[in-house]
Design a protein around this motif. Structure first.
Motif, PDB file in Angstrom:
ATOM      1  N   GLY A 125       0.071   4.802   0.799  1.00  0.00           N
ATOM      2  CA  GLY A 125      -0.978   5.716   1.213  1.00  0.00           C
ATOM      3  C   GLY A 125      -2.319   5.089   0.910  1.00  0.00           C
ATOM      4  N   ARG A 126      -3.025   5.672  -0.033  1.00  0.00           N
ATOM      5  CA  ARG A 126      -4.331   5.144  -0.367  1.00  0.00           C
ATOM      6  C   ARG A 126      -4.247   4.143  -1.524  1.00  0.00           C
ATOM      7  N   SER A 138     -11.307   1.452   8.927  1.00  0.00           N
ATOM      8  CA  SER A 138     -12.159   1.170   7.784  1.00  0.00           C
ATOM      9  C   SER A 138     -13.038  -0.012   8.125  1.00  0.00           C
ATOM     10  N   ARG A 172       0.848  -1.181   0.000  1.00  0.00           N
ATOM     11  CA  ARG A 172       0.000   0.000   0.000  1.00  0.00           C
ATOM     12  C   ARG A 172       0.885   1.233   0.000  1.00  0.00           C
TER      13      ARG A 172
END
Lengths: 238, 238
Positions: free
Chosen positions: A76-77, B19, A74
């Motif tokens: 960040g996003r 999340s 990953r």
DNA sequence: GATACCATTTTGGGATACCAGATCGGTATC
DNA sequence: GATACCGATCTGGTATCCCAAAATGGTATC
């Protein structure tokens, strides 16, 4: 037959109808291990979706799997193809030594060690005419199959995971024929020790082989770091 | 503070907005490790969806993750909570010995071994009044934190994965106060050897500790197998 | 020319609709 | 009573839609 480095983690047995998820996962893994997607490159779910003609659901499942394999990370996003990390390669060598030596010790203590001969035959299938890809694949599979003989699923998985993460770096390594031959001889020597049940000797030889392999790999990559960077490959220093 | 066995794989640091996927993953992991969902039980995505108020997208992501942790497995087309597998426990002990001994040898060779004192303090935080859950958690964390000191991410991950898969079985183990005390003493003895940099002694003690732990665990589970089956827990023989 | 700003686009996270195959009940037949 | 059959139901697999946040790029300002 698939001779690419990706064969380390082959897709499900042929003939099976693959689900989209398995499809995306294996193809994407091949592209990453085969360096068709360079280390450090950004990945977007939408690009993969259109590239493989699958919807985002299987794409996301595949990404999650490849993440646990350490092939992508990953960012960040978003998602990034894992860079070649020289420090990580050193750590992997330590891990490999722990699990591979444990596996080979188990195998050497088995009554039925006939599985060794299958591996020996695999080594012997390579000669001067064998393409480089095949040498590469056999070099990886040797360690995986040797670990499999131990019968310990956890040691096997550890070795397989380590070899997967090592695959790209080994693919980049510049190896002359002499180096390939040396590795081939070391593999055979390890098998010989296991064949006679000499666990200590097998462990010694395997440790030395792993350390030597690591040193050659790191030297080669360090020397070629500029070249790799020029090809757009992210290489993290040790 | 979370004292359940699930704390081995704690959720992201508190204060972070989790999340849905992390939410489902951590809660489901807790339910499995805490035996709220029995080993061998069927899981359906729809049930999890309604149970946690999330849609199937994060549910599927969580399931894929827990699958790689070995806590759930595919059962044909569906999902099943992984059964307690006695043969697997023996294999895990072999794997543990390989990676934990390697880690402790690295740590014993470090110049700065002050991290040991943090682990010692963790052990010392347990006394006769400490609840059983806390003893359990500290017992698992001891091995994980010891591996962390080695600085090798792969050895750490191996130990963490092994302890996660061991967690439910250890939770089921009937341990008297004497057994807990013995394990506590063995942990301290291992730390003492690492503190003085005696890698060989630390390795010896750790190996013996793992083997003894495995034997007690298997004996306890085998003796109690009928009881566990009566509770609806799938227990696979060695 | 550098920079602060804002509208647009793109991104991953999530929710939902739909499908094919498996499963499960119930019924009719022997 | 056992069994073969068939439709309702449920399952995971997939595609698609929506959303908020982040990245992007162009523009106005200094």
């Amino acid at each position: 037959m698939n001779l690419s480095p990706a064969a380390v983690n082959a897709a499900p047995e042929s003939g099976t109808t693959m689900s989209q998820m398995q499809n995306v996962e294996s193809q994407l893994r091949e592209m990453i291990l085969g360096l068709e997607i360079g280390p450090g490159e950004r990945l977007t779910e939408r690009w993969i979706e259109s590239r493989f003609g699958a919807s985002r659901t299987p794409v996301r499942a595949a990404l999650l799997r490849l993440e646990t394999e350490g092939l992508i990370a990953r960012d960040g996003r978003g998602w990034t193809v894992a860079p070649i990390n020289l420090a990580e390669l050193g750590q992997i060598a330590v891990y490999r030594e722990a699990v591979e030596v444990a596996a080979v010790r188990l195998t050497a203590a088995l009554e039925d060690r006939s599985g060794i001969e299958v591996i020996a035959a695999m080594l012997d299938s390579c000669d001067a005419d064998t393409p480089r890809e095949e040498w590469h694949r056999v070099g990886l599979d040797f360690h995986i199959e040797l670990a499999r003989l131990s019968g310990n699923e956890f040691l096997l998985r550890g070795v397989r995971d380590a070899m997967t993460r090592l695959s790209r770096a080994r693919w980049l390594e510049v190896r002359d024929q002499a180096a390939l031959g040396r590795a081939w001889a070391e593999h055979h020597a390890i098998l010989a020790a296991v064949r006679t049940g000499d666990a200590a000797q097998a462990a010694r030889l395997l440790s030395a082989h792993i350390a030597g392999s690591r040193d050659r790999l790191l030297t080669s990559l360090r020397d070629d770091r500029r070249g790799l960077r020029a090809r757009g490959f992210a290489v993290v220093a040790a």
